[in-house]
Scaffold this motif. Sequence first.
Motif, mmCIF file in Angstrom:
data_model
loop_
_atom_site.group_PDB
_atom_site.id
_atom_site.type_symbol
_atom_site.label_atom_id
_atom_site.label_comp_id
_atom_site.label_asym_id
_atom_site.label_seq_id
_atom_site.Cartn_x
_atom_site.Cartn_y
_atom_site.Cartn_z
ATOM 1 N N SER A 271 5.602 5.372 4.919
ATOM 2 C CA SER A 271 5.913 5.521 6.096
ATOM 3 C C SER A 271 7.537 4.746 6.116
ATOM 4 C CB SER A 271 5.094 4.564 7.192
ATOM 5 O OG SER A 271 5.304 4.510 8.457
ATOM 6 N N SER A 272 7.574 3.575 5.193
ATOM 7 C CA SER A 272 8.946 2.973 5.345
ATOM 8 C C SER A 272 9.796 3.715 4.873
ATOM 9 C CB SER A 272 8.400 1.882 4.395
ATOM 10 O OG SER A 272 9.930 1.127 4.133
ATOM 11 N N ASP A 273 9.683 4.644 3.915
ATOM 12 C CA ASP A 273 10.778 5.688 3.322
ATOM 13 C C ASP A 273 11.029 6.618 4.567
ATOM 14 O OD1 ASP A 273 10.604 4.348 0.971
ATOM 15 O OD2 ASP A 273 9.469 5.693 0.084
ATOM 16 N N PHE A 274 10.202 7.125 5.044
ATOM 17 C CA PHE A 274 10.263 7.924 6.352
ATOM 18 C C PHE A 274 11.424 7.426 7.406
ATOM 19 C CE2 PHE A 274 9.487 10.703 9.965
ATOM 20 C CZ PHE A 274 9.663 12.023 9.528
ATOM 21 N N LEU A 275 10.768 6.056 7.637
ATOM 22 C CA LEU A 275 11.595 5.381 8.770
ATOM 23 C C LEU A 275 13.228 5.296 8.145
ATOM 24 C CD1 LEU A 275 11.647 3.952 11.267
ATOM 25 C CD2 LEU A 275 10.745 1.811 10.117
ATOM 26 N N GLU B 73 -4.331 9.304 -1.744
ATOM 27 C CA GLU B 73 -3.251 9.896 -2.561
ATOM 28 C C GLU B 73 -3.448 11.251 -3.078
ATOM 29 O OE1 GLU B 73 -2.210 5.305 -4.487
ATOM 30 O OE2 GLU B 73 -3.286 6.772 -5.606
ATOM 31 N N CYS B 74 -4.521 11.541 -3.395
ATOM 32 C CA CYS B 74 -5.108 12.710 -3.940
ATOM 33 C C CYS B 74 -5.259 13.848 -2.983
ATOM 34 C CB CYS B 74 -6.203 12.651 -4.738
ATOM 35 S SG CYS B 74 -6.067 11.624 -6.133
ATOM 36 N N HIS C 93 0.856 -1.389 0.019
ATOM 37 C CA HIS C 93 0.002 -0.182 0.017
ATOM 38 C C HIS C 93 0.777 1.213 -0.056
ATOM 39 C CE1 HIS C 93 -2.989 2.882 1.221
ATOM 40 N NE2 HIS C 93 -3.894 2.037 0.872
ATOM 41 N N PRO C 94 0.341 2.278 -0.929
ATOM 42 C CA PRO C 94 1.408 3.516 -0.843
ATOM 43 C C PRO C 94 1.681 4.319 0.404
ATOM 44 C CG PRO C 94 -0.385 3.705 -2.352
ATOM 45 C CD PRO C 94 -0.648 2.410 -1.662
#
Length: 1337
Positions: free
Chosen positions: A1126-1130, A1325-1326, A1120-1121
């Motif tokens: 959240s994974s990228d921020f982590l 997303e929008c 899920h986006p």
Amino acid sequence: MRDAVKKGNGEKRTMDVSCSENGRKATVSKKVDDGSFPVKVQGAGVEPFELQVHGFWLVQDAIMTVLGREEVAPRTSIALALSGVTLDPMSELQDVKGFKAGVTLRLVEEPYSPRSAQAHLARVQEMLKAARPQDALMEGRSPAVLSTLTQTPEAPPTLHSSKNRRANSKTEQSAEAPPPPAYILPGVSELPPLTTLLPTNTPSEAPSYLLDLSLSCWNPPPGFRKLQGDFLYISVHTLEGKQCDITSCPRGFYLNRSTLDVFDPRPAQSTPVCHCLTDLLSHISPQFKHNLGALRHRPSLPAEEMLSTPYRTLSWLGVPSLHSHKSSFSCRLGLDQDLNAQAPDWNKELQAARDLPQRSLEERLQRDRALLQVNSAFVWAVAQAAEKVIDGFVDPINGSHEDPAFLYGGVFMSMPTHREEWLGGERGHRAAQRLELRCVQAYSDLSGDLQNLHTIPTALADYRGVRLSAQGLAPGLQGPEQAEVPNGLLYGFSAGPLENPSRRKLLELLAQAAKALSLQRHAVLGPSGHQLPLFTSVDAQGILGADGRYYLLDVYRTMPADANFQVEDGEEGKETEHKKGSFPRCHPHVLCRLRPELVKAFIQHKHAQFTQQVKAHMEENGGVEECMKSGDSRNIDAVRRACKDVGSVSDIIFEMRFNPNIFSPGVQFPSSESDAVELQKRLLKEAASFIIKDQIPAFMNDCIHGTDIPMDGATLRQALHQKGINLRYLGHLILSISQSDLKHQLRHITRLAFAEIVVRCAQRFFSGYIQGLETSNLSAAASHFLCCLLVPHFSSASNGEESKKRSRRRGRGGGGGGAADSPTWTALSGNELWSQICQDAQETYRLKEGLGSNVDHLVEQYGLQKMSLLREMCLKTGIQLRLREYILDNRNKAPISPDDVLNILPVVKHITMTTTDATRMFKMAQNSLQKGLLEQAYEQLKEAAYLFGRVCDDLHPEACQCLSLLAKVAYVQGHPAEARSVQLRVVVISERVLGFDHPNTIQQYVLLSVYLFAGGETALAQRCLYRAKVLLLTVHGRDHPYTAVIDASLGLVLQGEQSLQYLQSALKLNSSFRGDIDLTTALIHHMLAQRLCLTGDYRGGMNHEKEAYSIFQNKYGEDHPQTKCSSDFLKNITQQAVRVERSIRQGGVELSETPPEGLVPSQDTTLEQLALVNGILKTSYSTKMMEFKEKLKERKAAEEAEKMKLENSKSTNENEASELPTNSGEVTEEATSNGEQKQEATDGNAEGQPVETDASEKPDHLNMNGQIESHLHNGDCASKMECEEEEQHSNITNGVLTESQSKSSSIMTSVSEAQSESAVINGKECVVNEGKQAETE
């Protein structure tokens, strides 16, 4: 009073049109200002000015508007002239010959009559009366407090006009933000001081104009002077010390030669005759002229603060008026008696307003406004009459002491003391009064031809323990006189057989009303044994009034009975055998009726069952498609069987109606009705079971998911009533919560339910306790009662009050009567009162767990606040307390003294008048919003706001809700300045109409802080949040879901350590009420991670982001986006934490104190987070979801059309069928991939994306601020699916059952379920793009 109301409305109408003068209608576009044009007004010694008028206005409307102008006030008795011809006041401007845009109208002074001269004096004294913020409090009304927040030390306190207020708050942007007070910090247990709730600063003294203005001692004029035109003589004492007498005559006012000792009515030498009294006073006194000029140039108040509210909103706190209580000029001029000498005929005025034409929008607006004016004036008159009657100023008109009746101010008030035993005594009689009012409201709301069925103006007034029924005077009766039939009685149990055209017309109206109210036509046995057809309860009576109108009286048993509280003869022992809390059960009175909301919800529930039954029977007979073929009788059989299964009163269509006389004692039905009676009993038992099994669990579910967030007794009652749940189910609600697995998450509801039970039981005891007391003992008795309620083991002897009260009575001269009744109320102790409350609670609510030995048990066990209990008790009984600190835990001293009781005010219950077109437009805007049509909803909201302004001056709860939603939509569309301007008005309206500490006011303050923060006004935004937190802590306490909203908002607005404190508090509360895996909890985890990174605590931030990532992963999965963001921020936090650790290991090489760009939330991100926390971007989520559904529906329709075209080709059909799922999958995948691309393009570092995407879903689970006001004032804000269900229900009810309707409903349900995840993704997303690109949408 009515003159004042009309004058105010005239002023308001000016403001509606000339919105450029005070900015009041800044949000309304030019297109709604249809048909207005400027004219020039001059003459009568007034400076020329321009005025915006409408062609459809009457000349009288234009005159009232002119009189409301600052330049003209306080002139009265003027007319308008055009080209030397005086205009007829009752003609329309557009019909006046020569009238056009830009024309010059002249003011013409008209001669006075004795009454108009008095009205002019009243206008003068009203203008000279210095308005202060404390005036509303001293009159028991809720004040507007917002202006005190906008007044900063750097700015002058002249922030009354909207323009000045906006300008000043912009100047404070550079001011340093004030720190939060210690008493609202997280973890602090002490309550905020009560003195912080209301402004206590003494305003600067208003300039005096005269030392005295009163009636002269030479009044009334002798006969020979009356014949020469003298109306009255006025004595004036100017600031210069000059005393003189003024004569009022038809031409105006002039000085006469009278002194205190000599009567000489001749005009003084060289005195002018002035049409306006202030002109003469300015001629006499230079200081008066100077101060009057300053008064005219004072800053004008905005309309929301200047106009009087339609109904009094009680304030439980007030300021003493010892040093400011000075009788106004009106008392010394004798205006109060003379102007109200002619009592109005309230019924005649109300029916005349109802009969106004409704052919055009303008006519409907004028009719709605007239109805509101009459009802408002009637309610004010009821409050006045209740005080006069109970205080002993009015003698009964019937001379009876058993059932006295009173007439004051045109209001007929009854206070029956002989209670009917079969009703249940005192409580049964009060229930009958309450039900009468509710059913009058139901009949008044009927539209169309049913408006020819009239009801008498009705209200209830509770004052000093007595409940008075207030009505307008019923018209005389007309009709044929027959033996044993009362004259004019056409319908009723005692009417007997009667046939004439008037009766047939009335029966036709009653049949239509019964259909609208879901009542069944039935027959009962009359007094002589004959069958009597009825459309109402047996008590109702239909009459033909002398005015030719049809009236319906005694409608208190219109709604069907509640079978849960109807113990039949065979069930008498069963109720006692059952365990405690079971149904059916006995109740202290027999008038337990279902609410209209429950009847509507139950019919919808039965209709859903009916639809399922029809489908099931069709499936048994070969399938739905086979049965729906033309000419097939199986579909008809399926409908018939389904009608029988669900209990429809018709066997060919779904039609649910109820017999109001079932379970009514003494009512007998003919044998031919036995089957119908049994069916009705079955339906009523099912409806009663529906409350227990469906509505109460649904209410609990709404409270868990944040749809309903009650904060006090009023909002709890409103939320329960919207579900159709009567307050007699409070005990069962507590039992249901205690047996639920989620009782910890619903502890705030349990707390409110216990408080409501205690307050209602205490109020019943207080009514008998305070009745009959001498006026000199009222304050002492009220304070003693409150002490007994709030202080365990309290008694007057233990606190040394007795001697003090005796000396007080001796000092007042209240010897005999006061000493005789003193043991009655002084003997009450806290233990005795609590014992009475517990007994009442057990009998009424069947509490499984008692209330304990005293109030401290509820404080310790359920977290109930004594201050909240005191507030609820005061609002219920009309007690107003002094604004000071109360130490309610001190057992050695009475916390509330007699001097603290400032007043006891009547609490009036009344019907509300509908604002038809405005409400309809508002609901259209809500539907447009649900469909995602933001621009259309925005225009409709502006139109609705304009219509509300035309009808009720925006001083209406629904108008407040409409403007609040308008501010939200404006903010979502990228207009924060407009949202701020509208929201400033919303807060003032909520304070004045609902109350300065009403839960809706709290939420409106929080919303205002969002818009202020978006405009850079950080300090003012913080002050609004501080005030919201103070109010919430006083009204309920810290342990409430909405506290998490305020704390999260404060965490985003504040900086540094304080920000972390509030965010951690919000996280703790939200986890406690919503759970550790709730999406809102994930949102707060993410916000905490960002703020911890700003302080350099990357390890703490990493831990919080891990929690957020875990929640998203469990909710949505890895792909899920939201989870990816959240994974990228982590990863970014982890990398930075590793760099910091490596730096420390390598000898403490210093890194840059500023975190990497990807970890710092931008201002836009903070604004979006703030809006999402408060549910403002709920609109965005609904928008995208509904757009996605619409696209899916269009695609499915196109695919079915293709199927029809290619039906003859089997191979083509197979290819088409194989392509359809692929295409659908491609659509979903394309939407998802597009959303991912948008995310990456919007924020390459994914710094704020987890918040935006997460929180757009959040409002569904915790609709914090976004929709609470909708549920408080308009429970019909339904989703699109609910609208479709209602439409389908109405079709089937009318006998139009088609396969396509039922099929489309099931298709939409399946589509919404199947695509919910994709829709949520797309909406999430929008969200950011919508906020930034609102203009393009």
